[in-house]
Design a protein around this motif. Structure first.
Motif: not given
Length: 71
Positions: A48-49, A29, A40-46
């Protein structure tokens, strides 16, 4: 191959992939965040994707391989 053995194998495979992913995803990530900073907006979203893509690809590959061997 019995159904119980097949379920046990897929469980072990999923556990191994999940454990490896837990260790690898933060590094991947941060690397993707450097390579694609505007996406990348949010590291957690990236994260999880990325984990979802890897998990779905590996499980699909495992099921297809198992189905072809059973046929």
């Amino acid at each position: 191959m019995s159904r119980t053995l097949a379920i046990l194998i897929f469980w072990a495979l999923g556990f191994a992939i999940g454990s490896a992913g837990y260790l690898m995803v933060p590094n991947a990530v941060s690397w993707l965040g450097n390579v694609l900073p505007e996406i990348v907006v949010n590291q957690a979203v990236l994260g999880s994707i990325l984990a979802g893509i890897v998990g779905s690809a590996v499980s699909t590959f495992a099921v297809v391989t198992w189905a072809n061997k059973a046929a």
